[in-house]
Design a protein around this motif. Structure first.
Motif, short mmCIF file in Angstrom:
data_model
loop_
_atom_site.label_atom_id
_atom_site.label_comp_id
_atom_site.label_asym_id
_atom_site.label_seq_id
_atom_site.Cartn_x
_atom_site.Cartn_y
_atom_site.Cartn_z
N GLN A 48 -7.98 7.17 0.78
CA GLN A 48 -7.39 6.82 2.06
C GLN A 48 -8.35 7.09 3.23
O GLN A 48 -8.18 6.54 4.31
N ASN A 103 0.86 -1.17 0.00
CA ASN A 103 0.00 0.00 0.00
C ASN A 103 0.91 1.24 0.00
O ASN A 103 1.59 1.51 0.99
N ARG A 106 1.46 5.14 -0.01
CA ARG A 106 0.72 6.33 0.41
C ARG A 106 1.63 7.56 0.45
O ARG A 106 2.39 7.74 1.39
N SER A 132 -3.63 6.94 -2.44
CA SER A 132 -3.27 5.61 -1.95
C SER A 132 -3.41 4.60 -3.09
O SER A 132 -4.42 4.58 -3.79
N SER A 187 0.79 6.88 8.10
CA SER A 187 0.37 7.52 6.86
C SER A 187 -0.77 8.50 7.12
O SER A 187 -0.85 9.55 6.47
N SER A 192 -0.52 12.45 6.32
CA SER A 192 -1.53 13.09 5.49
C SER A 192 -2.15 14.30 6.18
O SER A 192 -2.44 15.32 5.54
N SER A 221 -5.32 9.20 -6.12
CA SER A 221 -5.09 7.75 -6.14
C SER A 221 -5.21 7.22 -7.56
O SER A 221 -4.42 6.36 -7.99
#
Length: 354
Positions: free
Chosen positions: A276, A103, A105, A263, A248, A252, A297
Protein backbone atom coordinates in the motif's frame (compact mmCIF):
# COMPACT_ATOMS: atom_id res chain seq x y z
CA UNK A 1 -2.95 -30.93 -9.07
CA UNK A 2 -1.41 -28.01 -10.95
CA UNK A 3 1.05 -25.83 -9.03
CA UNK A 4 0.14 -22.47 -7.54
CA UNK A 5 1.70 -20.05 -10.02
CA UNK A 6 2.57 -16.63 -8.62
CA UNK A 7 4.24 -13.84 -10.58
CA UNK A 8 6.37 -11.28 -8.72
CA UNK A 9 6.95 -7.78 -10.08
CA UNK A 10 9.52 -6.17 -7.73
CA UNK A 11 9.25 -2.58 -9.00
CA UNK A 12 11.40 0.36 -7.91
CA UNK A 13 13.16 1.67 -4.80
CA UNK A 14 12.69 -0.75 -1.92
CA UNK A 15 10.50 -2.95 -4.13
CA UNK A 16 13.16 -5.60 -4.87
CA UNK A 17 14.08 -5.87 -1.16
CA UNK A 18 10.56 -6.30 0.16
CA UNK A 19 9.66 -8.60 -2.73
CA UNK A 20 12.64 -10.82 -1.92
CA UNK A 21 11.52 -10.89 1.71
CA UNK A 22 7.98 -11.79 0.67
CA UNK A 23 9.19 -14.61 -1.56
CA UNK A 24 11.20 -16.00 1.36
CA UNK A 25 8.07 -15.95 3.51
CA UNK A 26 6.03 -17.68 0.81
CA UNK A 27 8.62 -20.44 0.51
CA UNK A 28 8.67 -20.79 4.31
CA UNK A 29 4.89 -21.18 4.27
CA UNK A 30 4.92 -23.56 1.30
CA UNK A 31 4.54 -26.74 3.45
CA UNK A 32 1.18 -25.36 4.56
CA UNK A 33 -0.10 -25.01 0.99
CA UNK A 34 -2.37 -27.55 -0.64
CA UNK A 35 -0.28 -27.62 -3.81
CA UNK A 36 3.23 -27.03 -5.05
CA UNK A 37 4.36 -23.40 -5.17
CA UNK A 38 5.83 -21.92 -8.35
CA UNK A 39 7.09 -18.32 -8.25
CA UNK A 40 8.33 -16.45 -11.32
CA UNK A 41 9.64 -12.90 -11.72
CA UNK A 42 9.39 -10.16 -14.31
CA UNK A 43 10.73 -6.60 -14.35
CA UNK A 44 8.64 -3.45 -14.30
CA UNK A 45 9.41 0.16 -13.46
CA UNK A 46 12.81 1.70 -14.11
CA UNK A 47 14.56 -1.65 -14.78
CA UNK A 48 12.03 -2.43 -17.51
CA UNK A 49 12.21 1.11 -18.90
CA UNK A 50 15.98 0.81 -19.24
CA UNK A 51 15.84 -2.65 -20.82
CA UNK A 52 12.74 -2.36 -23.02
CA UNK A 53 11.73 1.27 -23.24
CA UNK A 54 8.57 0.93 -21.18
CA UNK A 55 7.86 0.61 -17.46
CA UNK A 56 5.49 -2.31 -18.09
CA UNK A 57 6.11 -4.40 -21.22
CA UNK A 58 3.17 -6.13 -22.87
CA UNK A 59 4.77 -9.49 -22.08
CA UNK A 60 4.51 -8.70 -18.36
CA UNK A 61 0.80 -7.95 -18.65
CA UNK A 62 0.32 -11.19 -20.58
CA UNK A 63 2.21 -13.14 -17.90
CA UNK A 64 0.05 -11.53 -15.20
CA UNK A 65 -3.08 -12.66 -17.03
CA UNK A 66 -1.83 -16.26 -17.05
CA UNK A 67 -0.71 -16.40 -13.41
CA UNK A 68 -2.92 -17.52 -10.53
CA UNK A 69 -1.93 -14.35 -8.70
CA UNK A 70 0.48 -11.43 -8.91
CA UNK A 71 2.66 -9.84 -6.21
CA UNK A 72 3.28 -6.22 -7.14
CA UNK A 73 6.01 -4.21 -5.47
CA UNK A 74 5.90 -0.41 -5.18
CA UNK A 75 6.78 1.76 -8.17
CA UNK A 76 8.09 5.32 -8.55
CA UNK A 77 5.53 6.39 -11.14
CA UNK A 78 5.69 10.05 -10.11
CA UNK A 79 9.32 10.08 -11.26
CA UNK A 80 8.70 8.33 -14.60
CA UNK A 81 9.14 10.13 -17.93
CA UNK A 82 6.00 11.07 -19.91
CA UNK A 83 3.71 8.28 -21.07
CA UNK A 84 4.80 8.88 -24.66
CA UNK A 85 8.33 7.96 -23.56
CA UNK A 86 7.28 4.70 -21.88
CA UNK A 87 6.53 6.05 -18.40
CA UNK A 88 3.31 4.15 -17.72
CA UNK A 89 2.07 3.48 -14.19
CA UNK A 90 2.35 -0.33 -13.92
CA UNK A 91 -0.27 -0.47 -11.18
CA UNK A 92 -2.81 1.40 -13.29
CA UNK A 93 -2.05 -0.67 -16.37
CA UNK A 94 -2.59 -3.93 -14.49
CA UNK A 95 -5.81 -2.74 -12.85
CA UNK A 96 -7.31 -1.98 -16.23
CA UNK A 97 -5.89 -4.97 -18.11
CA UNK A 98 -7.01 -7.43 -15.42
CA UNK A 99 -10.27 -5.59 -14.57
CA UNK A 100 -9.31 -5.26 -10.91
CA UNK A 101 -12.33 -3.27 -9.82
CA UNK A 102 -11.99 -3.78 -6.05
CA UNK A 103 -9.15 -2.75 -3.77
CA UNK A 104 -9.52 -4.40 -0.35
CA UNK A 105 -7.47 -2.70 2.39
CA UNK A 106 -7.63 -4.01 5.97
CA UNK A 107 -6.45 -1.96 8.95
CA UNK A 108 -6.36 -3.15 12.54
CA UNK A 109 -4.60 -2.50 15.81
CA UNK A 110 -1.82 -4.81 17.02
CA UNK A 111 -0.70 -5.93 20.45
CA UNK A 112 2.37 -3.90 21.33
CA UNK A 113 1.31 -0.92 19.20
CA UNK A 114 -1.46 0.85 21.14
CA UNK A 115 -3.79 2.77 18.82
CA UNK A 116 -3.96 6.54 19.37
CA UNK A 117 -7.54 6.32 20.65
CA UNK A 118 -6.73 3.51 23.07
CA UNK A 119 -9.49 1.43 21.47
CA UNK A 120 -8.63 -1.73 19.54
CA UNK A 121 -10.12 -1.79 16.05
CA UNK A 122 -10.37 -4.04 13.01
CA UNK A 123 -11.82 -2.62 9.80
CA UNK A 124 -11.63 -2.97 6.03
CA UNK A 125 -11.79 -0.30 3.35
CA UNK A 126 -13.40 -1.59 0.15
CA UNK A 127 -12.27 0.90 -2.48
CA UNK A 128 -13.57 1.10 -6.04
CA UNK A 129 -10.50 0.75 -8.23
CA UNK A 130 -11.28 1.83 -11.80
CA UNK A 131 -13.46 4.93 -11.72
CA UNK A 132 -13.77 8.28 -9.93
CA UNK A 133 -11.21 11.04 -10.43
CA UNK A 134 -8.56 8.39 -11.13
CA UNK A 135 -10.27 7.15 -14.29
CA UNK A 136 -8.41 6.87 -17.59
CA UNK A 137 -6.75 10.11 -18.65
CA UNK A 138 -8.04 9.74 -22.19
CA UNK A 139 -11.09 11.99 -22.27
CA UNK A 140 -12.66 9.84 -24.96
CA UNK A 141 -12.85 7.08 -22.34
CA UNK A 142 -14.68 9.22 -19.82
CA UNK A 143 -12.20 10.42 -17.24
CA UNK A 144 -9.11 12.37 -16.31
CA UNK A 145 -8.05 16.01 -16.28
CA UNK A 146 -7.83 18.64 -18.99
CA UNK A 147 -7.20 22.35 -19.47
CA UNK A 148 -9.78 23.99 -21.78
CA UNK A 149 -7.73 27.18 -21.65
CA UNK A 150 -4.54 28.37 -19.94
CA UNK A 151 -5.02 28.87 -16.23
CA UNK A 152 -8.14 26.69 -16.04
CA UNK A 153 -7.86 23.01 -15.07
CA UNK A 154 -10.86 20.68 -14.92
CA UNK A 155 -11.19 17.13 -13.63
CA UNK A 156 -13.80 14.61 -14.72
CA UNK A 157 -15.24 12.18 -12.17
CA UNK A 158 -16.59 8.99 -13.66
CA UNK A 159 -19.14 7.05 -11.58
CA UNK A 160 -21.19 4.29 -13.22
CA UNK A 161 -24.00 2.10 -12.00
CA UNK A 162 -22.11 -1.03 -13.06
CA UNK A 163 -18.89 0.02 -11.32
CA UNK A 164 -20.72 1.03 -8.16
CA UNK A 165 -22.60 -2.27 -8.06
CA UNK A 166 -19.45 -4.36 -8.39
CA UNK A 167 -17.66 -2.68 -5.49
CA UNK A 168 -20.82 -2.59 -3.36
CA UNK A 169 -21.37 -6.32 -3.82
CA UNK A 170 -17.71 -6.97 -3.01
CA UNK A 171 -17.99 -4.93 0.20
CA UNK A 172 -21.15 -6.70 1.37
CA UNK A 173 -19.64 -10.12 0.66
CA UNK A 174 -16.59 -9.19 2.73
CA UNK A 175 -18.87 -7.99 5.54
CA UNK A 176 -20.82 -11.27 5.52
CA UNK A 177 -17.69 -13.12 6.58
CA UNK A 178 -16.95 -10.80 9.50
CA UNK A 179 -18.28 -10.63 13.05
CA UNK A 180 -19.92 -7.20 12.95
CA UNK A 181 -21.46 -7.62 9.47
CA UNK A 182 -21.72 -3.88 8.93
CA UNK A 183 -21.14 -1.77 5.81
CA UNK A 184 -20.84 2.02 5.87
CA UNK A 185 -21.05 3.77 2.50
CA UNK A 186 -18.78 6.83 2.37
CA UNK A 187 -19.92 9.73 0.21
CA UNK A 188 -20.23 13.48 -0.37
CA UNK A 189 -23.68 13.43 -1.91
CA UNK A 190 -24.59 16.74 -0.30
CA UNK A 191 -22.19 18.35 -2.80
CA UNK A 192 -21.68 15.83 -5.61
CA UNK A 193 -25.35 15.00 -5.85
CA UNK A 194 -25.33 13.24 -9.21
CA UNK A 195 -22.16 11.14 -8.95
CA UNK A 196 -22.31 10.23 -5.27
CA UNK A 197 -26.09 10.18 -5.52
CA UNK A 198 -25.80 7.40 -8.10
CA UNK A 199 -23.24 5.59 -5.95
CA UNK A 200 -25.58 5.67 -2.93
CA UNK A 201 -28.62 4.60 -4.94
CA UNK A 202 -26.73 1.50 -6.04
CA UNK A 203 -25.34 0.81 -2.55
CA UNK A 204 -28.85 0.96 -1.08
CA UNK A 205 -30.14 -1.41 -3.74
CA UNK A 206 -27.32 -3.89 -3.08
CA UNK A 207 -27.92 -3.60 0.68
CA UNK A 208 -31.46 -4.89 0.21
CA UNK A 209 -29.98 -8.14 -1.08
CA UNK A 210 -27.94 -8.63 2.09
CA UNK A 211 -30.47 -8.51 4.94
CA UNK A 212 -27.97 -10.05 7.36
CA UNK A 213 -25.59 -7.08 6.96
CA UNK A 214 -26.26 -3.75 8.68
CA UNK A 215 -25.95 -0.73 6.41
CA UNK A 216 -25.52 2.98 6.98
CA UNK A 217 -24.00 6.01 5.26
CA UNK A 218 -21.56 8.71 6.32
CA UNK A 219 -20.16 11.87 4.73
CA UNK A 220 -16.47 11.49 3.93
CA UNK A 221 -15.39 14.42 6.10
CA UNK A 222 -17.33 13.01 9.04
CA UNK A 223 -15.85 9.57 8.35
CA UNK A 224 -12.31 10.99 8.59
CA UNK A 225 -13.14 12.59 11.93
CA UNK A 226 -14.83 9.47 13.28
CA UNK A 227 -11.90 7.27 12.21
CA UNK A 228 -9.56 9.34 14.34
CA UNK A 229 -11.94 9.53 17.30
CA UNK A 230 -13.39 6.00 17.43
CA UNK A 231 -12.19 3.68 14.62
CA UNK A 232 -13.51 0.68 16.58
CA UNK A 233 -17.06 1.57 15.50
CA UNK A 234 -16.33 0.79 11.83
CA UNK A 235 -16.36 -2.59 10.11
CA UNK A 236 -16.37 -2.34 6.28
CA UNK A 237 -16.16 1.07 4.61
CA UNK A 238 -17.58 1.11 1.08
CA UNK A 239 -15.80 3.87 -0.85
CA UNK A 240 -15.39 5.40 -4.26
CA UNK A 241 -11.84 5.48 -5.58
CA UNK A 242 -10.36 8.69 -4.17
CA UNK A 243 -12.20 8.57 -0.84
CA UNK A 244 -11.08 4.97 -0.33
CA UNK A 245 -7.49 5.84 -1.16
CA UNK A 246 -7.41 8.64 1.41
CA UNK A 247 -9.33 6.93 4.23
CA UNK A 248 -7.39 3.68 3.94
CA UNK A 249 -4.13 5.56 4.43
CA UNK A 250 -5.60 7.25 7.49
CA UNK A 251 -6.79 3.93 8.92
CA UNK A 252 -3.40 2.34 8.27
CA UNK A 253 -1.60 5.13 10.10
CA UNK A 254 -3.86 4.53 13.09
CA UNK A 255 -2.79 0.88 13.08
CA UNK A 256 0.92 1.67 13.10
CA UNK A 257 1.76 3.01 9.65
CA UNK A 258 1.63 2.19 5.95
CA UNK A 259 4.37 -0.37 6.50
CA UNK A 260 1.70 -2.63 8.02
CA UNK A 261 -0.96 -1.97 5.38
CA UNK A 262 -2.00 -4.99 3.33
CA UNK A 263 -3.81 -4.48 0.04
CA UNK A 264 -5.42 -6.82 -2.48
CA UNK A 265 -6.73 -5.80 -5.91
CA UNK A 266 -9.54 -8.08 -7.05
CA UNK A 267 -11.46 -8.70 -10.24
CA UNK A 268 -13.84 -11.39 -11.39
CA UNK A 269 -10.88 -13.53 -12.54
CA UNK A 270 -7.58 -12.03 -11.40
CA UNK A 271 -6.01 -10.88 -8.13
CA UNK A 272 -2.95 -8.73 -7.42
CA UNK A 273 -1.33 -8.31 -4.00
CA UNK A 274 0.20 -4.87 -3.70
CA UNK A 275 2.13 -2.95 -1.06
CA UNK A 276 0.00 0.00 0.00
CA UNK A 277 3.01 2.30 0.43
CA UNK A 278 5.40 3.89 -2.05
CA UNK A 279 8.84 2.91 -3.28
CA UNK A 280 10.83 4.93 -0.67
CA UNK A 281 13.93 5.41 -2.85
CA UNK A 282 15.65 7.31 -0.02
CA UNK A 283 16.14 4.07 1.96
CA UNK A 284 16.51 1.64 -0.96
CA UNK A 285 19.38 -0.80 -0.63
CA UNK A 286 19.97 -0.02 3.05
CA UNK A 287 18.23 -3.02 4.64
CA UNK A 288 15.84 -0.60 6.38
CA UNK A 289 12.55 -1.31 4.62
CA UNK A 290 9.67 -2.90 6.50
CA UNK A 291 8.34 -5.68 4.21
CA UNK A 292 5.16 -6.31 6.24
CA UNK A 293 2.77 -4.53 3.87
CA UNK A 294 3.68 -6.73 0.91
CA UNK A 295 3.89 -9.85 3.10
CA UNK A 296 0.38 -9.29 4.47
CA UNK A 297 -0.88 -8.47 0.98
CA UNK A 298 0.51 -11.80 -0.21
CA UNK A 299 -1.23 -13.55 2.68
CA UNK A 300 -4.47 -11.95 1.52
CA UNK A 301 -3.76 -13.29 -1.97
CA UNK A 302 -3.20 -16.81 -0.60
CA UNK A 303 -6.47 -16.63 1.33
CA UNK A 304 -8.28 -15.46 -1.80
CA UNK A 305 -6.81 -18.45 -3.67
CA UNK A 306 -8.12 -20.87 -1.03
CA UNK A 307 -4.86 -21.31 0.90
CA UNK A 308 -6.31 -20.31 4.26
CA UNK A 309 -3.89 -22.32 6.42
CA UNK A 310 -0.79 -20.70 4.96
CA UNK A 311 -2.37 -17.23 5.02
CA UNK A 312 -3.34 -17.59 8.67
CA UNK A 313 0.16 -18.75 9.61
CA UNK A 314 1.79 -15.77 7.89
CA UNK A 315 -0.58 -13.33 9.57
CA UNK A 316 0.05 -14.97 12.95
CA UNK A 317 3.82 -14.72 12.45
CA UNK A 318 3.55 -11.00 11.67
CA UNK A 319 1.30 -10.40 14.68
CA UNK A 320 3.75 -12.21 16.95
CA UNK A 321 6.74 -10.26 15.64
CA UNK A 322 5.04 -6.88 15.97
CA UNK A 323 4.00 -7.60 19.57
CA UNK A 324 7.58 -7.29 20.88
CA UNK A 325 9.87 -4.32 20.29
CA UNK A 326 12.92 -6.56 19.86
CA UNK A 327 11.36 -8.27 16.83
CA UNK A 328 10.18 -5.14 15.03
CA UNK A 329 11.71 -3.09 12.24
CA UNK A 330 13.08 0.38 12.97
CA UNK A 331 10.00 2.23 11.69
CA UNK A 332 8.05 0.55 14.52
CA UNK A 333 10.57 1.34 17.24
CA UNK A 334 12.62 -1.82 16.86
CA UNK A 335 16.16 -2.37 15.66
CA UNK A 336 15.76 -5.03 12.97
CA UNK A 337 16.49 -4.53 9.31
CA UNK A 338 14.61 -6.11 6.42
CA UNK A 339 16.64 -9.33 6.40
CA UNK A 340 16.69 -9.91 10.17
CA UNK A 341 12.95 -9.25 10.46
CA UNK A 342 12.28 -11.71 7.64
CA UNK A 343 14.49 -14.27 9.40
CA UNK A 344 12.29 -13.95 12.51
CA UNK A 345 9.11 -14.47 10.51
CA UNK A 346 10.60 -17.52 8.80
CA UNK A 347 11.48 -18.99 12.20
CA UNK A 348 7.92 -18.46 13.40
CA UNK A 349 6.57 -20.12 10.25
CA UNK A 350 8.95 -23.04 10.76
CA UNK A 351 7.36 -23.56 14.17
CA UNK A 352 3.89 -23.67 12.60
CA UNK A 353 4.70 -26.50 10.19
CA UNK A 354 2.70 -29.70 10.67
Amino acid sequence: MSPLRLLTLPGDGIGPEITEATVRILHAAAPLLSRELSISRAEIGFPALKAEGTTIPEAVTAAAQKADGVILGPVSHNAYPPVAEGGLNPSGVLRKALELYANIRPARSYDGLPPPTGQAFDLIVARENLEGFYADRNMAQGGGEFMPEPGVALAMRKITEAGSRRIAEAAFKVAQGRTKKHVTAIHKANVMRMSDGLFLDVARDVARGFPDVDYDELLVDAAAAHLVRHPQKFDVLLCTNMFGDILSDLASELSGGLGLAGSLNLGAVHAVAQAQHGSAPDIAGQDRANPTSLILSSAMLLRHLGETRAATAIEAAVTRAIAAEKTRTSDLGGALGTQAYTDILCCYLEESKP
